[in-house]
Design a protein around this motif. Structure first.
Motif, PDB file in Angstrom:
ATOM      1  N   TYR A  74       0.619  -1.013  -0.079  1.00  0.00           N
ATOM      2  CA  TYR A  74       0.363  -0.024  -0.171  1.00  0.00           C
ATOM      3  C   TYR A  74       0.950   0.703   0.010  1.00  0.00           C
ATOM      4  O   TYR A  74       0.482   2.469  -0.933  1.00  0.00           O
ATOM      5  CB  TYR A  74      -0.985  -0.468   1.201  1.00  0.00           C
ATOM      6  CG  TYR A  74      -1.618   1.354   1.290  1.00  0.00           C
ATOM      7  CD1 TYR A  74      -3.441   1.490   0.258  1.00  0.00           C
ATOM      8  CD2 TYR A  74      -1.223   2.483   2.080  1.00  0.00           C
ATOM      9  CE1 TYR A  74      -3.489   2.214   0.726  1.00  0.00           C
ATOM     10  CE2 TYR A  74      -2.277   3.352   1.743  1.00  0.00           C
ATOM     11  CZ  TYR A  74      -3.927   3.744   1.655  1.00  0.00           C
ATOM     12  OH  TYR A  74      -4.232   4.279   1.441  1.00  0.00           O
ATOM     13  N   ARG A  90      -4.004  -4.158  -5.503  1.00  0.00           N
ATOM     14  CA  ARG A  90      -4.768  -3.249  -4.952  1.00  0.00           C
ATOM     15  C   ARG A  90      -4.728  -4.014  -3.411  1.00  0.00           C
ATOM     16  O   ARG A  90      -5.029  -4.994  -3.520  1.00  0.00           O
ATOM     17  CB  ARG A  90      -6.410  -3.324  -5.125  1.00  0.00           C
ATOM     18  CG  ARG A  90      -6.684  -2.815  -6.459  1.00  0.00           C
ATOM     19  CD  ARG A  90      -6.587  -1.538  -6.444  1.00  0.00           C
ATOM     20  NE  ARG A  90      -6.732  -1.269  -8.137  1.00  0.00           N
ATOM     21  CZ  ARG A  90      -8.240  -0.634  -8.523  1.00  0.00           C
ATOM     22  NH1 ARG A  90      -9.398  -0.888  -7.168  1.00  0.00           N
ATOM     23  NH2 ARG A  90      -8.651  -0.238  -9.543  1.00  0.00           N
ATOM     24  N   TRP A  91      -4.048  -2.750  -2.267  1.00  0.00           N
ATOM     25  CA  TRP A  91      -3.436  -3.531  -1.298  1.00  0.00           C
ATOM     26  C   TRP A  91      -4.586  -2.957  -0.800  1.00  0.00           C
ATOM     27  O   TRP A  91      -5.081  -1.993  -0.394  1.00  0.00           O
ATOM     28  CB  TRP A  91      -2.452  -3.514  -0.698  1.00  0.00           C
ATOM     29  CG  TRP A  91      -1.344  -4.100  -2.137  1.00  0.00           C
ATOM     30  CD1 TRP A  91      -0.321  -3.653  -2.823  1.00  0.00           C
ATOM     31  CD2 TRP A  91      -0.899  -4.804  -1.967  1.00  0.00           C
ATOM     32  NE1 TRP A  91       0.431  -4.486  -3.547  1.00  0.00           N
ATOM     33  CE2 TRP A  91      -0.183  -5.383  -2.732  1.00  0.00           C
ATOM     34  CE3 TRP A  91      -1.178  -6.041  -0.400  1.00  0.00           C
ATOM     35  CZ2 TRP A  91       0.867  -6.217  -2.749  1.00  0.00           C
ATOM     36  CZ3 TRP A  91      -0.218  -6.988  -1.027  1.00  0.00           C
ATOM     37  CH2 TRP A  91       0.995  -7.637  -2.031  1.00  0.00           C
ATOM     38  N   SER A  92      -5.476  -3.675   0.284  1.00  0.00           N
ATOM     39  CA  SER A  92      -5.886  -3.158   1.759  1.00  0.00           C
ATOM     40  C   SER A  92      -5.334  -3.346   2.623  1.00  0.00           C
ATOM     41  O   SER A  92      -4.183  -3.862   3.405  1.00  0.00           O
ATOM     42  CB  SER A  92      -7.476  -4.669   2.082  1.00  0.00           C
ATOM     43  OG  SER A  92      -7.703  -4.039   1.135  1.00  0.00           O
ATOM     44  N   ARG A  93      -5.578  -1.974   3.574  1.00  0.00           N
ATOM     45  CA  ARG A  93      -4.308  -1.085   4.723  1.00  0.00           C
ATOM     46  C   ARG A  93      -4.965  -2.092   6.169  1.00  0.00           C
ATOM     47  O   ARG A  93      -6.345  -2.268   5.967  1.00  0.00           O
ATOM     48  CB  ARG A  93      -4.515  -0.211   4.978  1.00  0.00           C
ATOM     49  CG  ARG A  93      -4.527   0.961   4.172  1.00  0.00           C
ATOM     50  CD  ARG A  93      -3.819   2.292   4.860  1.00  0.00           C
ATOM     51  NE  ARG A  93      -2.870   1.823   5.192  1.00  0.00           N
ATOM     52  CZ  ARG A  93      -1.712   3.088   5.153  1.00  0.00           C
ATOM     53  NH1 ARG A  93      -2.627   4.424   5.298  1.00  0.00           N
ATOM     54  NH2 ARG A  93      -1.008   3.169   5.997  1.00  0.00           N
ATOM     55  N   TYR A 579     -19.318  -1.303  -2.735  1.00  0.00           N
ATOM     56  CA  TYR A 579     -17.836  -1.058  -3.680  1.00  0.00           C
ATOM     57  C   TYR A 579     -18.154   0.464  -4.181  1.00  0.00           C
ATOM     58  O   TYR A 579     -19.778  -0.061  -4.935  1.00  0.00           O
ATOM     59  CB  TYR A 579     -17.244  -2.161  -4.332  1.00  0.00           C
ATOM     60  CG  TYR A 579     -16.841  -1.837  -5.243  1.00  0.00           C
ATOM     61  CD1 TYR A 579     -15.278  -1.884  -4.728  1.00  0.00           C
ATOM     62  CD2 TYR A 579     -16.808  -1.566  -6.557  1.00  0.00           C
ATOM     63  CE1 TYR A 579     -14.119  -1.482  -5.707  1.00  0.00           C
ATOM     64  CE2 TYR A 579     -16.068  -1.536  -7.317  1.00  0.00           C
ATOM     65  CZ  TYR A 579     -14.613  -1.175  -6.969  1.00  0.00           C
ATOM     66  OH  TYR A 579     -13.340  -0.794  -7.837  1.00  0.00           O
ATOM     67  N   GLN A 588     -13.467   1.837  -3.588  1.00  0.00           N
ATOM     68  CA  GLN A 588     -13.481   2.221  -2.210  1.00  0.00           C
ATOM     69  C   GLN A 588     -14.220   1.111  -1.840  1.00  0.00           C
ATOM     70  O   GLN A 588     -16.172   0.574  -2.620  1.00  0.00           O
ATOM     71  CB  GLN A 588     -14.044   3.187  -2.039  1.00  0.00           C
ATOM     72  CG  GLN A 588     -13.765   3.396  -0.284  1.00  0.00           C
ATOM     73  CD  GLN A 588     -12.284   3.572   0.666  1.00  0.00           C
ATOM     74  OE1 GLN A 588     -11.150   3.220  -0.324  1.00  0.00           O
ATOM     75  NE2 GLN A 588     -12.133   3.042   1.722  1.00  0.00           N
ATOM     76  N   GLU A 589     -13.695  -0.261  -1.207  1.00  0.00           N
ATOM     77  CA  GLU A 589     -15.386  -0.836  -0.150  1.00  0.00           C
ATOM     78  C   GLU A 589     -14.996  -0.955   1.033  1.00  0.00           C
ATOM     79  O   GLU A 589     -14.505  -0.728   1.503  1.00  0.00           O
ATOM     80  CB  GLU A 589     -14.448  -2.535  -0.441  1.00  0.00           C
ATOM     81  CG  GLU A 589     -15.912  -3.640   0.268  1.00  0.00           C
ATOM     82  CD  GLU A 589     -15.925  -5.109  -0.277  1.00  0.00           C
ATOM     83  OE1 GLU A 589     -15.792  -5.092  -1.899  1.00  0.00           O
ATOM     84  OE2 GLU A 589     -15.262  -5.753   0.435  1.00  0.00           O
TER      85      GLU A 589
END
Length: 765
Positions: A74, A90-93, A579, A588-589
């Motif tokens: 991220y 894509r990376w989710s924090r 989403y 953005q989800e």
């Protein structure tokens, strides 16, 4: 027990600084809470090879992939402008208070290389680029620049097949059932049946008789239905201006779309099309000039179809000084592939046919030539698909990456990888809610003495096994697939047979022949579901029983208790998240504000059984549900899922989040719930993703299948599984053209004393 924090502090005070004068640093993590992690505080040493162990579902991947790698990825992505970020992974924090000491991350996982029909081992590793460059400089006759040898470039590709080597043509004969009318479903293609979307384009336009069987139509009418265009004009009836025949519409939908069709589209293509070798290039993909140019008496097609191990020896014979750098670079790449145990592949091998373990090793090779240092490399079980004989090659590769100044983090169960680690971190002690803590941090010698699941497993004594007697045999005749050369062998019925041998020895080819010659149920590692709506509660078949119970207890319709039906939250449509597509920025989800992620309407959540709402049921683990849901038709399926070591899964967990090994074990659980005996089961490396302590559980499950009258055939490298087999068939002696032979048939004890088998050596080790 010494805590992780205490061990880290001790290590920092006693470790001498590296030779370059810089003090050893660490990746510091504080209060990691991703998934089941319980506020973990840990310091992971940098410039080291660190292995993360623990039982399945303990939280290893949550810490390594979903926390460390996710935050590193991220932060790197955030350095790019939005337009570029939209084209990056894509990376989710992660849920964590603080992470420090990260580097740019490279994740080398087990996801298959995939790609499309143009992607090969040669193109994905860039070795074919060097081969093209070599031919463009010294081939006879001279053809042109390197792009003239590329089947992906108009300058080099065969114009007839566009460089694919084959032509996919529509099999029109499979489209229609002439004995049916349109109303009865005469058009067999999906979406064209009565009441479906495309049906109206033909039945409702007034040009065709929807009630008459197509066999009674005139040839002109059938041609107009299929082809439109001139055939429709000859029909003499007025058709809509935008009318397309069934064939035209099918080809537009299925043949002119993306290079990566979904599983459903692939099934349709297999049913309604057939591939033919290109009549012009004969499957060689290139124009005639490129197909005939030679170096050392061989064409580029002939070289790309050779086994890599042979190709590296051949190109060493190119002596022209002007291409010496090209030859050196090509040999370096080919030698690396051979050293990692992939010498049996060819550069022409399509990436779509490469296994997950092979894919991971190919990805690793791509980074060995990099001059970047201080990188963070993350591996997911790099020994998957490797024979014990080949594991040393992989561990040597991991150490090479570390020695170049990188930090290497590995999620792994194999003791041969654990023992070469600079440090081991065990997450546990159990799975799911029982895990998520650091229960050990230290060296391999300390781990062998530790009071942890991995420590106990490393110390456990091997169980003896008396082979069962076969009840018959299944004959494989003249197996000639890939490197098998007319092999004939008997598979004993009613017992557990394990196929062994080095990677590429012919094991998968032999079981493919077995499945072709005898009816079989294949339990592999493919995903069990493609979308997030599929969960253990739907897959095990207990959803209906649960909904009926809630409906009966509360006097309402069962449909209310389905997140895909009447009871779904209207905002998120029962998904639990919303989403938002932000165009060139990352989508953005977010958690659905209406239902708070619980998927159902407030009315539905108000109905309870035993104090639990339907959303509470989704939050139960398999183990918890088996204890609390004493409902007819529910307990038995859940018990079988728990028996294969998946008791930590939540009932509402999307199946799309499961690993390949978890998918395979879930399939085994379904077979346990519905088996009736006398079935041939074929499994491909069922120990993938299993902790050492879970292997006994798996063997008991396979034993249950055998004891109820089934025949179980397993491809496996794990020595504990081999020792507990009733019969072993060892293939080899090497990979590719060096394999394909039956080296041994018999009991594990008899195999262990052989001197001509790498598997025997591993059994004695």
């Amino acid at each position: 027990m010494t805590t992780a924090r205490e061990k880290t502090t001790a290590r920092e005070t006693t470790t001498a600084p590296p030779a370059n004068g810089h003090r050893q640093r660490a990746i510091t993590i504080r209060a990691a809470r991703t998934n089941n992690l319980r506020g973990i505080d840990i310091d992971v040493p940098r410039n080291s090879l660190v292995v993360f162990a623990g039982v399945s579902g303990s939280g290893k991947s949550s810490l390594v992939f979903d926390t460390i790698a996710a935050e590193a990825g991220y932060q790197v992505n955030e350095t790019y402008p939005p337009f570029v970020r939209n084209r990056l992974p894509r990376w989710s924090r992660p849920e964590v208070d603080a992470i420090d000491g990260l580097s740019p991350v490279v994740v080398i996982d087990q996801k298959r290389l995939g790609g499309n029909a143009r992607s090969t081992v040669g193109t994905i590793t860039d070795t074919y680029s060097y081969l093209r460059l070599l031919f463009s400089r010294v081939s006879e006759p001279y053809v042109g620049e390197s792009n003239h040898f590329s089947f992906n470039d108009p300058a080099g590709m065969c114009q007839t097949c566009s460089g694919l080597g084959e032509r996919v043509t529509t099999d029109v004969n499979t489209f229609l059932d002439l004995d049916k009318s349109l109303e009865q479903g005469a058009i067999l293609l999906p979406g064209f049946g009565n009441g479906q979307y495309w049906y109206r384009q033909y039945a409702d336009i007034g040009a065709f008789d929807a009630q008459t069987p197509l066999r009674e139509w005139t040839p002109a009418q059938r041609d107009a239905l299929l082809y439109g265009g001139e055939a429709a004009a000859r029909l003499g009836r007025k058709l809509p201006r935008d009318y397309q025949g069934v064939v035209q519409r099918f080809e537009r939908i299925y043949l002119l779309t993306s290079d990566n069709p979904s599983e459903r589209k692939q099934e349709v293509l297999q049913r309604f099309t057939h591939a033919q070798t290109c009549p012009d290039c004969g499957g060689e993909r290139l124009k005639e000039q490129a197909r005939t140019a030679r170096v050392l008496g061989r064409t580029i097609v002939e070289m790309s179809r050779m086994e890599i191990e042979d190709l590296v020896e051949l190109v060493a014979g190119v002596r022209e000084p002007k291409v010496a750098p090209v030859v050196a670079a090509l040999r370096e790449r080919l030698t690396a592939l051979t050293d990692i145990g992939l010498g049996y592949l060819s550069l022409a091998r399509p990436t779509t046919t490469v296994s997950g373990g092979e894919s991971q090793r190919i990805k690793t090779i791509r980074h060995l030539g990099s001059s970047l240092t201080e990188m963070l490399y993350v591996f997911d079980e790099p020994t998957v698909g490797l024979h014990p004989h080949d594991v040393r090659s992989m561990t040597a590769l991991l150490k090479r990456l570390r020695d170049k100044g990188n930090t290497v983090l590995v999620v792994e169960h194999d003791p041969d990888v654990l023992c070469i680690a600079d440090e081991i971190v065990e997450i546990g002690p159990g799975a799911g809610a029982s895990g998520g803590r650091v229960v050990f941090q230290g060296g391999f010698a300390e781990l062998r003495k530790a009071d942890t699941p991995t420590g106990h497993a490393l110390r456990r004594r091997r169980r003896s096994h008396t082979p069962r007697r076969a009840t018959g045999k299944l004959r494989i005749e003249n197996a000639s697939r890939n490197n098998l050369d007319g092999v004939g062998v008997d598979i004993p019925a009613g017992v557990l047979t394990v196929l062994t041998g080095v990677a590429g020895a012919g094991k998968s080819s032999l079981v493919a022949e077995l499945a072709d010659q005898h009816p079989a149920t294949i339990v592999d590692q493919r995903p069990v579901a493609a979308n997030r709506r599929s969960t253990p509660i739907t897959y095990t078949g207990i959803a209906t029983a649960v909904r009926k119970l809630f409906a009966a207890e509360n006097g309402v319709s069962p449909a209310l208790f389905s997140a895909n039906s009447a009871g779904a939250c209207p905002t998120c449509k029962g998904i639990g998240a919303v989403y938002t597509d932000l165009a060139f920025m990352d989508g953005q989800e977010v958690l659905c504000e209406t239902c708070g992620g619980r998927r159902f309407t407030p009315e539905v959540l108000g109905y309870t059984v035993g104090g639990l709402s339907i959303a509470d049921i989704d939050d139960l683990t398999i183990d918890e549900a088996a204890q609390r849901l004493r409902i007819p038709g529910v307990t038995r399926p859940l018990r079988h899922v728990a028996e294969v070591g998946l008791g930590y899964l939540r009932l509402g967990q999307p199946l799309s989040t499961l690993s390949g090994g978890e998918c395979q074990r879930l399939r085994i659980a379904r077979e346990l719930a519905g088996h009736g005996g006398h079935t041939l089961y074929i499994l491909d490396e069922p120990t993938t993703g299993l902790h050492l302590s879970d292997i006994d559980t798996l063997l008991e499950v396979l034993g249950t299948l055998v004891e109820t009258g089934n025949t179980v055939v397993v491809i496996e490298h794990n020595v504990d599984v081999i020792r507990r087999a009733d019969w072993v068939i060892d293939l080899g002696p090497g990979p590719g053209r060096h394999g394909g032979h039956i080296l041994f048939e018999g009991t594990p004890a008899d195999l262990a004393v052989r001197t001509d088998s790498k598997t025997a050596l591993a059994l004695r080790g």
